[in-house]
Design a protein around this motif. Sequence first.
Motif, mmCIF file in Angstrom:
data_model
loop_
_atom_site.group_PDB
_atom_site.id
_atom_site.type_symbol
_atom_site.label_atom_id
_atom_site.label_comp_id
_atom_site.label_asym_id
_atom_site.label_seq_id
_atom_site.Cartn_x
_atom_site.Cartn_y
_atom_site.Cartn_z
ATOM 1 N N SER A 280 52.742 65.211 39.430
ATOM 2 C CA SER A 280 54.007 63.954 38.731
ATOM 3 C C SER A 280 55.021 64.311 38.657
ATOM 4 N N ALA A 283 57.089 61.817 41.395
ATOM 5 C CA ALA A 283 56.217 61.186 40.978
ATOM 6 C C ALA A 283 56.764 60.279 39.832
ATOM 7 N N ASN A 289 55.181 57.068 36.105
ATOM 8 C CA ASN A 289 54.867 58.507 37.614
ATOM 9 C C ASN A 289 52.881 58.655 37.656
ATOM 10 N N VAL A 291 49.738 58.897 39.501
ATOM 11 C CA VAL A 291 49.137 60.125 40.619
ATOM 12 C C VAL A 291 48.478 59.494 41.493
ATOM 13 N N GLY A 305 51.244 63.365 44.820
ATOM 14 C CA GLY A 305 52.038 62.607 43.779
ATOM 15 C C GLY A 305 53.334 61.556 44.893
ATOM 16 N N ALA A 333 49.485 60.036 35.296
ATOM 17 C CA ALA A 333 49.893 61.389 35.166
ATOM 18 C C ALA A 333 49.611 61.907 33.547
#
Length: 379
Positions: A280, A283, A289, A291, A305, A333
């Motif tokens: 994350s 990301a 975020n 994943v 990510g 995430a």
Amino acid sequence: MKFSIQRDQLMESVQNVMKAISSRAAIPILTGMKLEATKEGVKLTGSDSDISIESFIPAEEDGIVYIENIEPGSIVLQAKYFPDIVRKVPQKTVEIESDHTKNVTIRSGSAEFHLNGQDAEEYPHLPQLRTENSFDMPTDLLKRLIKQTGFAVSTSETRPILTGVHVSTAEGSLQFVATDSHRLASRKIELEGEETVDLPSVVIPGKSLSELNKILDDTEDPVQISVTDNQILFRTKHLYFLSRLLDGNYPETSRLIPNESKTTVLIDSRELLQSVDRASLLAKENRNNVVRLLTKGNNQIEIHGNSPEVGNVTEEVTAESIEGEELKISFSAKYMMDALRAIDETQVKIEFTGAMRPFLITPVEDDSILQLILPVRTY
């Protein structure tokens, strides 16, 4: 009114009661804190329209004297100033005295504060709940139930009912469920004791449970829980925590839970949590975020990510076992990490029913805790 009190005991009670006091209260006197001295001890009260908290400090308990020289009476003090005064007084004891003009003197060591008080008669009376629907529960168990579900309530006011935790009883068990429509957290416990508890289904504001959780000590002492039509009361030896309930019908969540799975993964929850946490990091750009998780041969799972502007991260984690179809799935995430932290077991079972279907996370040995997450569509 007059009394001398141990500062630490007073500070603890003040901090508990402050959790119910809002500087934007609809009724002006509710921005204050009510102090009430009797021969038995001192009671502090704070309230807004949603939560009311009473904290009682006994004059003496287990042979320890906390309060001396009590002259009964009551007063309302400005909550904006009183806690800071108590926190910063120089000595271990504080003397508080009010006169007939509602002027309050707070003395400790060589420091002396004067505050303007308000008439305690004008402070609204808290309803004293007396109800058939009440039962006891160990405090540490209640705290666990809140921790394992409360984080999943909605923070958006578009559907107010989802900002609460749904509490229901059925066939000798008690269940807490929270969902924000993208994830769901559920915990069920068997109620012990001879008498069956038959509670109406209620929805308790997530904010109330969060504040209650901060106040309760990690003890096994019981909390008494009582319910009426629109309020719930949690009572311990020296604490009285009253919260309003949310109006409306909670959605039927049992339909969301898949009863079959195409891919089942057994994995060490800490390793998975740390891997998703690392993925994350790169990301964060895309709002959720997100994943990705891919299953591979030899019990390997790939966690990925990616942020186009920043870079990407790929990591392989070894699962205990992977059964069923190969899978590629994307999810938040944060939701995955929240769920794994709430379960707090070394090994978890994750059951997937396809890339666009909700998936379940449960402890391997225990189906009373359940976390459900909706995947994210990525192209």
